[in-house]
Design a protein around this motif. Structure first.
Motif, PDB file in Angstrom:
ATOM      1  N   SER A  88       0.828  -1.209   0.000  1.00  7.66           N
ATOM      2  CA  SER A  88       0.000   0.000   0.000  1.00  7.66           C
ATOM      3  C   SER A  88       0.862   1.259   0.000  1.00  7.66           C
ATOM      4  CB  SER A  88      -0.926   0.017   1.212  1.00  7.66           C
ATOM      5  OG  SER A  88      -0.236   0.448   2.373  1.00  7.66           O
ATOM      6  N   GLN A  89       0.217   2.402  -0.136  1.00  6.35           N
ATOM      7  CA  GLN A  89       0.900   3.692  -0.142  1.00  6.35           C
ATOM      8  C   GLN A  89       0.993   4.301   1.259  1.00  6.35           C
ATOM      9  OE1 GLN A  89      -1.513   5.852  -2.950  1.00  6.35           O
ATOM     10  NE2 GLN A  89      -0.632   4.812  -4.730  1.00  6.35           N
ATOM     11  N   ILE A  90       0.588   3.544   2.259  1.00  5.57           N
ATOM     12  CA  ILE A  90       0.579   4.057   3.625  1.00  5.57           C
ATOM     13  C   ILE A  90       1.962   4.524   4.102  1.00  5.57           C
ATOM     14  CG2 ILE A  90       0.288   3.319   6.029  1.00  5.57           C
ATOM     15  CD1 ILE A  90      -2.268   1.887   5.132  1.00  5.57           C
ATOM     16  N   PRO A  91       3.056   3.800   3.816  1.00  4.18           N
ATOM     17  CA  PRO A  91       4.377   4.320   4.227  1.00  4.18           C
ATOM     18  C   PRO A  91       4.698   5.671   3.593  1.00  4.18           C
ATOM     19  CG  PRO A  91       4.508   1.980   3.736  1.00  4.18           C
ATOM     20  CD  PRO A  91       3.154   2.432   3.284  1.00  4.18           C
ATOM     21  N   TYR A  92       4.250   5.906   2.371  1.00  6.75           N
ATOM     22  CA  TYR A  92       4.460   7.205   1.729  1.00  6.75           C
ATOM     23  C   TYR A  92       3.671   8.293   2.446  1.00  6.75           C
ATOM     24  CZ  TYR A  92       6.940   5.211  -2.281  1.00  6.75           C
ATOM     25  OH  TYR A  92       7.874   4.596  -3.088  1.00  6.75           O
ATOM     26  N   LEU A  93       2.475   7.956   2.890  1.00  2.00           N
ATOM     27  CA  LEU A  93       1.657   8.928   3.625  1.00  2.00           C
ATOM     28  C   LEU A  93       2.278   9.232   4.978  1.00  2.00           C
ATOM     29  CD1 LEU A  93      -1.939   7.569   2.891  1.00  2.00           C
ATOM     30  CD2 LEU A  93      -0.646   9.303   1.657  1.00  2.00           C
ATOM     31  N   ARG A  94       2.874   8.220   5.591  1.00  3.04           N
ATOM     32  CA  ARG A  94       3.525   8.444   6.872  1.00  3.04           C
ATOM     33  C   ARG A  94       4.706   9.408   6.720  1.00  3.04           C
ATOM     34  NH1 ARG A  94       4.872   3.498   7.871  1.00  3.04           N
ATOM     35  NH2 ARG A  94       2.833   2.947   8.700  1.00  3.04           N
ATOM     36  N   TRP A  95       5.465   9.242   5.645  1.00  4.55           N
ATOM     37  CA  TRP A  95       6.582  10.162   5.385  1.00  4.55           C
ATOM     38  C   TRP A  95       6.063  11.582   5.156  1.00  4.55           C
ATOM     39  CZ3 TRP A  95       7.651  13.234   1.098  1.00  4.55           C
ATOM     40  CH2 TRP A  95       8.917  13.838   1.077  1.00  4.55           C
ATOM     41  N   ALA A  96       5.016  11.703   4.371  1.00  5.14           N
ATOM     42  CA  ALA A  96       4.442  13.021   4.101  1.00  5.14           C
ATOM     43  C   ALA A  96       3.965  13.682   5.382  1.00  5.14           C
ATOM     44  CB  ALA A  96       3.291  12.896   3.107  1.00  5.14           C
ATOM     45  N   GLU A  97       3.375  12.887   6.264  1.00  7.11           N
ATOM     46  CA  GLU A  97       2.891  13.404   7.536  1.00  7.11           C
ATOM     47  C   GLU A  97       4.050  13.898   8.390  1.00  7.11           C
ATOM     48  OE1 GLU A  97      -0.807  11.775   9.960  1.00  7.11           O
ATOM     49  OE2 GLU A  97       0.992  10.624  10.438  1.00  7.11           O
ATOM     50  N   GLN A  98       5.133  13.135   8.425  1.00  5.00           N
ATOM     51  CA  GLN A  98       6.306  13.524   9.211  1.00  5.00           C
ATOM     52  C   GLN A  98       6.970  14.777   8.659  1.00  5.00           C
ATOM     53  OE1 GLN A  98       8.704   9.991   9.047  1.00  5.00           O
ATOM     54  NE2 GLN A  98       7.520   8.914  10.612  1.00  5.00           N
ATOM     55  N   GLU A  99       6.910  14.961   7.347  1.00  6.57           N
ATOM     56  CA  GLU A  99       7.547  16.112   6.699  1.00  6.57           C
ATOM     57  C   GLU A  99       6.590  17.287   6.516  1.00  6.57           C
ATOM     58  OE1 GLU A  99      10.781  16.243   5.979  1.00  6.57           O
ATOM     59  OE2 GLU A  99      11.015  14.242   6.857  1.00  6.57           O
ATOM     60  N   SER A 100       5.394  17.196   7.103  1.00 15.67           N
ATOM     61  CA  SER A 100       4.373  18.251   6.965  1.00 15.67           C
ATOM     62  C   SER A 100       4.105  18.560   5.497  1.00 15.67           C
ATOM     63  CB  SER A 100       4.818  19.523   7.692  1.00 15.67           C
ATOM     64  OG  SER A 100       5.002  19.272   9.067  1.00 15.67           O
ATOM     65  N   CYS A 101       3.965  17.493   4.726  1.00 15.64           N
ATOM     66  CA  CYS A 101       3.773  17.597   3.282  1.00 15.64           C
ATOM     67  C   CYS A 101       2.326  17.256   2.935  1.00 15.64           C
ATOM     68  CB  CYS A 101       4.730  16.642   2.584  1.00 15.64           C
ATOM     69  SG  CYS A 101       4.695  16.669   0.792  1.00 15.64           S
ATOM     70  N   ALA A 102       1.671  18.098   2.143  1.00 16.67           N
ATOM     71  CA  ALA A 102       0.309  17.813   1.696  1.00 16.67           C
ATOM     72  C   ALA A 102       0.334  16.661   0.687  1.00 16.67           C
ATOM     73  CB  ALA A 102      -0.318  19.054   1.079  1.00 16.67           C
ATOM     74  N   VAL A 103      -0.824  16.007   0.506  1.00 19.99           N
ATOM     75  CA  VAL A 103      -0.874  14.815  -0.333  1.00 19.99           C
ATOM     76  C   VAL A 103      -2.083  14.850  -1.260  1.00 19.99           C
ATOM     77  CG1 VAL A 103      -1.140  12.308  -0.330  1.00 19.99           C
ATOM     78  CG2 VAL A 103       0.302  13.379   1.380  1.00 19.99           C
ATOM     79  N   ILE A 104      -1.870  14.398  -2.496  1.00 19.75           N
ATOM     80  CA  ILE A 104      -2.963  14.086  -3.412  1.00 19.75           C
ATOM     81  C   ILE A 104      -2.703  12.687  -3.953  1.00 19.75           C
ATOM     82  CG2 ILE A 104      -4.075  14.590  -5.621  1.00 19.75           C
ATOM     83  CD1 ILE A 104      -3.555  17.523  -5.175  1.00 19.75           C
ATOM     84  N   ILE A 105      -3.637  11.760  -3.687  1.00 17.24           N
ATOM     85  CA  ILE A 105      -3.508  10.384  -4.174  1.00 17.24           C
ATOM     86  C   ILE A 105      -4.467  10.209  -5.350  1.00 17.24           C
ATOM     87  CG2 ILE A 105      -3.603   7.952  -3.599  1.00 17.24           C
ATOM     88  CD1 ILE A 105      -3.345   8.647  -0.719  1.00 17.24           C
TER      89      ILE A 105
END
Length: 305
Positions: A125-142
């Protein structure tokens, strides 16, 4: 740690004999045995039903995690087309991470249903990528190109037009897996001038794109050469250079020969690439070149002293 979803929100929970454990592995509800997909040549319809049930279960479970655990919002674009975004993604002034999966049965939040079923959500899944984005205060569009019946190229164009192009992000990072890379290059072919100022870096993961068969042009190829990296299937260790005259951009080994595994195996390498693109370049330290004559003069002065 991944969390299990509330069974009352998913009608498949009572019918599907497997469920995800807290660490994201699919286990039998009664025996706790790992999931095993059974392909039956004598029952093609039954096999197809099992495949459909599995994909639907994983999809709904991951959708629920996106909304409940990561607080992502479902944004509808057309009648049957939607994506997931972080709250206030378009107004976020920092970085924006855009994920584009391969064509097929995978939906938002999933790179591969096979890996998700057999090796867990941390791999598929893409969950590890979302975790990184969350840690880096990065917005996400999937993106969600396999939902709604539209072509992947159309979906990528639509998401760019409706969402990404209106973003206030200073840096846009794109991760494109398989055919998702071809669709992104197709977008570049049509809107290169609009995309260049926004997109800081592109990570192609065993991508299907071709800079020689897609009409990108010299300006676009030069831009990709300096703003993208391609991780390709290889027997070499991860991050080793894999040269090709037709690559168009730096190619490095994905550290695996499995297409579905590339996003998980390359993840840390992708993040380092993104971080490096926005890291200020160090100012070179001035130094004096010591010539033979200067060195001899210095020795004579030392002897005098």
């Amino acid at each position: 740690m991944l969390e299990c979803s509330d069974s009352s929100r998913n009608p498949l929970r009572s019918d599907f004999p497997y469920s995800f454990s807290e660490d994201g592995h699919l286990r039998h509800r009664v025996t706790s045995e790992p999931y095993r997909f059974t392909f039956r040549l004598d029952d093609v319809r039954g096999t197809d039903r099992e495949h459909h049930s599995l994909c639907h279960y994983i999809t709904q479970h991951v959708y629920e995690l996106l909304e409940r655990k990561f607080h992502l919002l479902k944004v509808h674009l057309e009648e049957d087309s939607f994506v997931f975004t972080s709250p206030g993604a378009l107004d976020h002034p920092g970085s924006l991470l855009v994920l584009i999966q391969d064509w097929g049965t995978a939906r938002s939040g999933v790179w591969s249903w096979k890996l998700s079923a057999h090796e867990g959500l941390e791999r598929g899944s893409q969950i590890p990528y979302l975790r990184w984005a969350e840690q880096e205060s990065c917005a996400v569009i999937i993106m969600n190109p396999n939902e709604g019946g539209e072509t992947l190229e159309h979906h990528v164009h639509l998401v760019w037009e409706r969402l990404v192009s209106r973003s206030s992000a200073e840096h846009v990072f794109v991760v494109a897996h398989g055919y998702g890379g071809l669709a992104f290059v197709d977008l570049l072919c049509h809107q290169l001038e609009e995309i260049q100022p926004q997109v800081k870096a592109v990570a192609f993961l065993d991508s299907s794109h071709s800079l020689w068969h897609q009409p990108l042009g010299k300006v676009g190829r030069d831009w990709l050469k300096s703003h993208s990296r391609t991780w390709i299937l290889s027997t070499k260790p991860l991050n080793r250079s894999v040269g090709s005259l037709k690559a168009g951009c730096p190619q490095i080994s994905a550290g695996t020969q499995c297409h579905d595994s590339v996003p998980a195996v390359c993840m840390e390498s992708v993040f380092r690439f993104f971080t490096k693109t926005i890291k200020p370049k160090a100012t070179p330290t001035p130094f004096e070149i010591i010539t033979r004559s200067k060195s001899r003069t210095h020795d004579q002065n030392s002897n005098l002293v």
